[in-house]
Scaffold this motif. Structure first.
Motif, PDB file in Angstrom:
ATOM      1  N   LYS B 177       0.869  -1.178   0.000  1.00  0.00           N
ATOM      2  CA  LYS B 177       0.000   0.000   0.000  1.00  0.00           C
ATOM      3  C   LYS B 177       0.905   1.228   0.000  1.00  0.00           C
ATOM      4  CE  LYS B 177      -2.338  -3.532   1.941  1.00  0.00           C
ATOM      5  NZ  LYS B 177      -1.682  -4.825   2.244  1.00  0.00           N
ATOM      6  N   VAL B 180       1.241   8.491  -2.532  1.00  0.00           N
ATOM      7  CA  VAL B 180       1.340   8.970  -3.908  1.00  0.00           C
ATOM      8  C   VAL B 180       2.649   9.671  -4.222  1.00  0.00           C
ATOM      9  CG1 VAL B 180       0.228  11.188  -3.480  1.00  0.00           C
ATOM     10  CG2 VAL B 180       0.063  10.156  -5.722  1.00  0.00           C
ATOM     11  N   SER B 181       3.384  10.123  -3.212  1.00  0.00           N
ATOM     12  CA  SER B 181       4.620  10.844  -3.534  1.00  0.00           C
ATOM     13  C   SER B 181       5.639   9.941  -4.220  1.00  0.00           C
ATOM     14  CB  SER B 181       5.227  11.479  -2.278  1.00  0.00           C
ATOM     15  OG  SER B 181       5.565  10.483  -1.337  1.00  0.00           O
ATOM     16  N   HIS B 193      -5.717  15.307  -7.017  1.00  0.00           N
ATOM     17  CA  HIS B 193      -6.455  15.127  -5.765  1.00  0.00           C
ATOM     18  C   HIS B 193      -7.867  14.620  -6.022  1.00  0.00           C
ATOM     19  CE1 HIS B 193      -8.655  16.125  -2.082  1.00  0.00           C
ATOM     20  NE2 HIS B 193      -7.492  16.120  -1.479  1.00  0.00           N
ATOM     21  N   LEU B 196      -7.643  10.876  -6.857  1.00  0.00           N
ATOM     22  CA  LEU B 196      -6.940   9.950  -5.972  1.00  0.00           C
ATOM     23  C   LEU B 196      -7.519   9.907  -4.563  1.00  0.00           C
ATOM     24  CD1 LEU B 196      -4.525   8.109  -5.402  1.00  0.00           C
ATOM     25  CD2 LEU B 196      -3.160  10.143  -5.017  1.00  0.00           C
ATOM     26  N   SER B 197      -7.929  11.044  -4.057  1.00  0.00           N
ATOM     27  CA  SER B 197      -8.400  11.069  -2.673  1.00  0.00           C
ATOM     28  C   SER B 197      -9.663  10.223  -2.543  1.00  0.00           C
ATOM     29  CB  SER B 197      -8.691  12.506  -2.240  1.00  0.00           C
ATOM     30  OG  SER B 197      -9.793  13.019  -2.928  1.00  0.00           O
ATOM     31  N   GLU B 198      -9.901   9.723  -1.346  1.00  0.00           N
ATOM     32  CA  GLU B 198     -11.155   9.020  -1.042  1.00  0.00           C
ATOM     33  C   GLU B 198     -11.340   7.710  -1.796  1.00  0.00           C
ATOM     34  OE1 GLU B 198     -14.219   9.560   0.954  1.00  0.00           O
ATOM     35  OE2 GLU B 198     -12.458  10.259   2.028  1.00  0.00           O
ATOM     36  N   LEU B 236      -2.686   4.563  -2.529  1.00  0.00           N
ATOM     37  CA  LEU B 236      -3.576   4.992  -1.443  1.00  0.00           C
ATOM     38  C   LEU B 236      -3.682   6.515  -1.380  1.00  0.00           C
ATOM     39  CD1 LEU B 236      -3.412   2.047  -0.551  1.00  0.00           C
ATOM     40  CD2 LEU B 236      -3.170   2.822   1.792  1.00  0.00           C
ATOM     41  N   PRO B 237      -4.793   7.003  -0.853  1.00  0.00           N
ATOM     42  CA  PRO B 237      -4.958   8.455  -0.749  1.00  0.00           C
ATOM     43  C   PRO B 237      -4.183   9.046   0.425  1.00  0.00           C
ATOM     44  CG  PRO B 237      -6.929   7.355   0.040  1.00  0.00           C
ATOM     45  CD  PRO B 237      -5.997   6.280  -0.445  1.00  0.00           C
ATOM     46  N   MET B 238      -2.882   9.006   0.320  1.00  0.00           N
ATOM     47  CA  MET B 238      -1.989   9.587   1.326  1.00  0.00           C
ATOM     48  C   MET B 238      -0.715   9.961   0.588  1.00  0.00           C
ATOM     49  SD  MET B 238      -1.078   6.044   3.363  1.00  0.00           S
ATOM     50  CE  MET B 238       0.255   4.953   2.796  1.00  0.00           C
ATOM     51  N   ASN B 239       0.015  10.905   1.115  1.00  0.00           N
ATOM     52  CA  ASN B 239       1.184  11.397   0.396  1.00  0.00           C
ATOM     53  C   ASN B 239       2.431  10.563   0.628  1.00  0.00           C
ATOM     54  OD1 ASN B 239      -0.282  13.430  -0.747  1.00  0.00           O
ATOM     55  ND2 ASN B 239       0.266  14.945   0.811  1.00  0.00           N
ATOM     56  N   ARG B 240       2.640  10.184   1.867  1.00  0.00           N
ATOM     57  CA  ARG B 240       3.857   9.461   2.237  1.00  0.00           C
ATOM     58  C   ARG B 240       3.499   8.132   2.865  1.00  0.00           C
ATOM     59  NH1 ARG B 240       8.679  12.643   3.927  1.00  0.00           N
ATOM     60  NH2 ARG B 240       8.539  14.670   2.912  1.00  0.00           N
ATOM     61  N   THR B 280       1.910   3.292   8.940  1.00  0.00           N
ATOM     62  CA  THR B 280       2.722   4.321   8.276  1.00  0.00           C
ATOM     63  C   THR B 280       2.591   5.670   8.972  1.00  0.00           C
ATOM     64  OG1 THR B 280       1.009   5.010   6.704  1.00  0.00           O
ATOM     65  CG2 THR B 280       2.420   3.179   6.044  1.00  0.00           C
TER      66      THR B 280
ATOM     67  N   GLU C 198      -3.885  10.306   6.123  1.00  0.00           N
ATOM     68  CA  GLU C 198      -2.468  10.318   5.731  1.00  0.00           C
ATOM     69  C   GLU C 198      -1.672   9.096   6.182  1.00  0.00           C
ATOM     70  OE1 GLU C 198      -0.092  12.549   4.059  1.00  0.00           O
ATOM     71  OE2 GLU C 198      -2.016  12.632   3.062  1.00  0.00           O
ATOM     72  N   MET C 238      -9.915   6.860   3.960  1.00  0.00           N
ATOM     73  CA  MET C 238     -11.022   7.189   3.062  1.00  0.00           C
ATOM     74  C   MET C 238     -12.294   6.764   3.793  1.00  0.00           C
ATOM     75  SD  MET C 238     -10.323   4.186   0.234  1.00  0.00           S
ATOM     76  CE  MET C 238     -11.003   2.520   0.456  1.00  0.00           C
ATOM     77  N   HIS C 281     -12.900   4.282  -6.135  1.00  0.00           N
ATOM     78  CA  HIS C 281     -13.390   5.599  -6.586  1.00  0.00           C
ATOM     79  C   HIS C 281     -14.614   5.458  -7.490  1.00  0.00           C
ATOM     80  CE1 HIS C 281      -9.048   6.558  -5.895  1.00  0.00           C
ATOM     81  NE2 HIS C 281      -9.547   7.671  -5.427  1.00  0.00           N
TER      82      HIS C 281
ATOM     83  N   LEU D 191      -2.829  20.964  -8.314  1.00  0.00           N
ATOM     84  CA  LEU D 191      -4.015  20.122  -8.153  1.00  0.00           C
ATOM     85  C   LEU D 191      -3.662  18.671  -7.852  1.00  0.00           C
ATOM     86  CD1 LEU D 191      -6.238  21.526 -11.054  1.00  0.00           C
ATOM     87  CD2 LEU D 191      -5.957  22.385  -8.726  1.00  0.00           C
TER      88      LEU D 191
END
Lengths: 342, 342, 342, 342
Positions: B177, B180-181, B193, B196-198, B236-240, B280, C198, C238, C281, D191
């Motif tokens: 999992k 996105v970064s 966003h 990808l989010s949610e 996954l909807p998270m950055n790191r 994480t 996150e 999410m 999604h 974005l």
């Protein structure tokens, strides 16, 4: 020289943030951690992200031997804080992160917090902890009262403008956008991920937020007359960050100039070039505050936007900054961590 | 002693993360920053969160005077990386964060990356940069190849188990999992966003992800026979953050014991008590990796879960760790930042 | 013909989702809403997003006049559910969304839920509510037991494969990624936005999640022998959505064929073209389930990925689908809402 | 009676939202979908969440046989829209979602959009599509210009107040918080999920946002004098939703009364009880707009907060509402979907 540090109220977010910052501080050493409801537990059980640190086990604050402590951070709920702090030994330097010692006037305190203050003598001695504006008093203080995180953000945007007479005093509007960690680690329905993510709302609308007490006290003192701002906070689906949008009457160039002059030598306050706007993304996890100024299409109106991380510059970072001054260390010690982006 | 550092490819996320880490590193000094597409710009324009740092302006990599540089981090896209690195002066130590020097076998490289390698000689010399397992070679290397972030996570979970013979080799499943970064600062629709989010989805399903080349190379070398794992990453909807869930055959106690033994003295790898699971959340922004082991209700089956921050331990933190070794510094220098939670 | 509907447990997320769906249902009319802890309140106070609807005030379930009700949805916590349902009048059709009537075997129930069942007679009569596989029984049932949301997702991916003998039965691994609304509107620390956003973590690792009881019951019944799958759920930042990644032994073409054949005429189940992968999604807020199949690079291994919305197809949408059958309506009535993207 | 619908610009978010709404509309049937850059593709490839619908393949708009179309939604970028619309056949009813026909004054258009209008004759005929205030004109119109989503939100909060003389006209401040889908499906760095999530910033600060043209036009027309508001939008880490916080001078009771009176019979506009505040969470995915009023602690000052979903009530829902009127259907047809919460 190593300073021996205690933290009371270590099981909340500001407590954890203090430990995060002190973890790489060159001269602070954590000697005691108290959280009465979690006493007996390891910090790694309360905050697993601190697992790598060799930290003392949580105790009750009454169990701490303050003889071996130089400075104590108090991150308790308001009201509890004044009760505990009034019982701490006299030699101890204290940085309080609660709301208990922010207001100097017992009546104002009672009005905003709904109860009489239980330690009015200490209330008088306490120094308001907005470092950049109370540096000398903080360096000499025994008890420093950390500011509200919203109150800090709004003041960074507005204090130099009021001091310089750069803006009108009767039509200041502060619209704040706040991350959820400012509400603490509290089990409330509206703080659940399912309720908070993917949407926003205003709260404490109409001038009822307690941080208004700080704005009133500070802005009126600077102006030498009563100043009342309009202030509406909004809860945003993000963990850290406050963005304050201030609508003021005044010439944008004058406004920008006043801020730039006031913060020219400040290590943590950055005034952006005229017309640029800051983002909370760019201060996350750091002790920096970015401020931008733009003139409106309507002549004589300007917008000032300030961004900071409520847990760091708005709370625990400010607290460490104040502790540095109180202990004779460099003000920036342990606080130059770069923001964590993305 | 101060080491003079250059970063090529400074306008991407791993470049920014290198600068974030070096900002508080006690003995690294950034002397040159290159990003050919943004040459001439200030870093504050590219990454406003680095505004407080006094950084050199961005240049093209060809403009750098490498005579004044001790070590260069290369954070370029793969293929470009090998072209640039093969032109760098011989005295320069290099930590490459691209995929170009991870695979030792030119055929394996060609198979996974779709082109012949343009610097096969350097490919042979390069040391695989998984610090905890190649420490001595890294200390002596001129060129270290940073690992894939997914590849690092999976290997931290599995290498000691393969080495100890604690698990079966023919039914290893790795379900990852990923934040996105890891996809970089690329303008792709699925990284928006709004897209990808949610929500979440698998990608590179069926054994097509390039990091499999690293798993194949490393696991087979350890086992002394061909090992092929099944590996599916999910966005996954998270950055790191990367969470690797490994499904293995083996006794949980043996598995836990092998990991605990292997990482007992590692400063960045923490094996949790038996039955606990990492998150994480608790490694975000840090160089730590948390690993948990649980036995399944089905006898002889265990689940190993590893969590790290892809930009730090999975990439730029690992790179700094390797640079520390190559320059004779303490391996942990500049890397003990506590995770940023919440 | 209008069917008169009651909902017991209307103050939770599945209750709210039932109301959302029924709001545009052509032949259901909500006559009573019960939530004992919020009795006396308006629904708009409990769920302001339902403010536009003309809904009855919340009452206790005991206050409902069931004489005027045709079908009752029960969205209570498990254990409470069996106590309430066993007291409801005989004429009433019931769709239960709790876990209380999912397992047919009282011993299995006791094992997974830790208490003896208080209504074993009803437990025997209850029909398992996975609509696509129990259609005829559901149409005739008085009491239908809604499935677990994870259990539904995994079964949509695997039932036709077990039935067709398309996969091995002894090495099935189900790795689930779940949105947080599946945990309900509960005040738990790990469900706070600040703790959950996150990042991600596994939970109920090792075969302890209660939905395994459903997998065991159903898969064993289909296979005619005991089947035990390995199942690990993960909590994702999410609100809605479950993505089930199933690792199976079997030929991908056979697997894809078996799923495509089984669901060819299903209005809500969509099997994607071979090699495509679904995303949560793309089903959010809808009653659809998307399923994709990909062959692994390792011969004889396939990956099946299924995506649905836990609150809709995984719970309240399924419940309405079942109620439609029980009341003689078109199965899709009120359920063709398109997913809400982005 | 079934109305035959075409959508030009079907590959963007407002196009997808139109399809989502029309999917359950009782009397609209989609006959043609155009997206010139994706012509030849299936909608399921462009928007997989619409996979379950039996939709026509994407074509170029020039390929559409408009003889078989009653009404066409145009969801093109501004400027392109006027070029296309001026070529559409005369019999066709058109709802334009672009900015091209919102401003009636060609000079105002040129000022805000930077180019001369290419269809000034049609510009004059177009009716401004804020349904609740232009109902009769819309019902008779051939061409309706959908409003800006920010412009709609601000107007719902303020129009009745200006009309009733309930507030001062010279100190209106509108602070907006906007979800990212309003920016469309555009590949822009800011974005990206990694850039946008977990933070916020203001944009178009200083009165430069184009929706100000709509505020100026509409508010001045209502007031019978020039009205200029101060308006600052902020980008929030959420996909859908606009929250407008309006700061006005006026008595809160009068303000609340004017709004309550104006919207008493409106199906989609809900004025909350005095002192309550709306949330974008509670209108997500729906055509509803919630409005709250609170008096400030400063006498004679009030705060009006309005919340809607930018893609629905702010854009495609409004468009369907207008199309309903133009085609003689019930205004609410297909639009009573309840918000999707959580």
């Amino acid at each position: 020289m190593t300073h021996r540090i205690a933290i009371i109220g270590a099981s909340g977010y500001t407590g954890a943030e203090l430990i995060r910052l002190i973890a790489t501080h060159p001269s602070f050493e954590i000697r005691a951690l108290a959280a009465n409801s979690r006493a007996g537990q390891e910090m790694a059980a309360v905050f697993p992200h601190l697992r790598h640190l060799d930290l003392p086990k949580l105790v009750t604050w009454e169990e701490i031997d303050f003889g071996g402590i130089d400075l104590c951070f108090c991150a308790l709920p308001h009201k509890t804080s004044q009760e505990v702090i009034s019982q701490l030994p006299e030699h101890l330097k204290i940085v309080d992160l609660s709301a208990d010692f922010r207001l100097r006037d017992p009546e104002a305190y009672a009005q905003w917090y709904g109860n009489a203050h239980a330690a009015t003598q200490m209330q008088k001695e306490a120094v308001y902890g907005l470092t950049e504006f109370y540096r000398e008093e903080i360096a000499l203080a025994r008890l420093v009262a950390g500011t509200g995180c919203n109150a800090a953000t709004g003041q960074f945007a507005l204090r130099p403008l009021i001091a310089a007479g750069a803006i009108g005093l009767d039509d200041i509007i502060l619209d704040l956008k706040c991350g959820v960690s400012g509400a603490g680690r509290s089990l409330k329905e509206n703080l659940l991920h399912a309720e908070l993510s993917e949407g926003t709302n205003a709260y404490a609308v109409g001038g009822t937020h307690r941080h208004l007490g700080e704005f009133d006290q500070e802005f009126s003192a600077i102006a030498g007359r009563e100043v009342r701002v309009q202030f509406t906070p909004h809860l945003l689906p993000m963990n850290r960050g406050i963005l304050a949008t201030a609508y003021v009457s005044g010439e944008a160039e004058t406004v920008h100039g006043a801020l730039a002059a006031a913060y020219a030598d400040e290590p943590f306050l950055h005034v952006l070039p005229m017309g640029e706007t800051p983002s909370t993304h760019h201060v996350r996890g750091s002790n920096f505050c970015h401020i931008g100024v733009t003139g409106d299409r309507i002549g004589g109106r300007a917008i000032v936007v300030a961004a900071l991380d409520n847990l760091t510059k708005g709370s625990s970072g400010q607290a460490v900054q104040n502790a540095n001054l109180m202990l004779g260390e460099a003000e920036t010690a342990g606080l130059m961590l770069a923001p964590c982006f993305p």
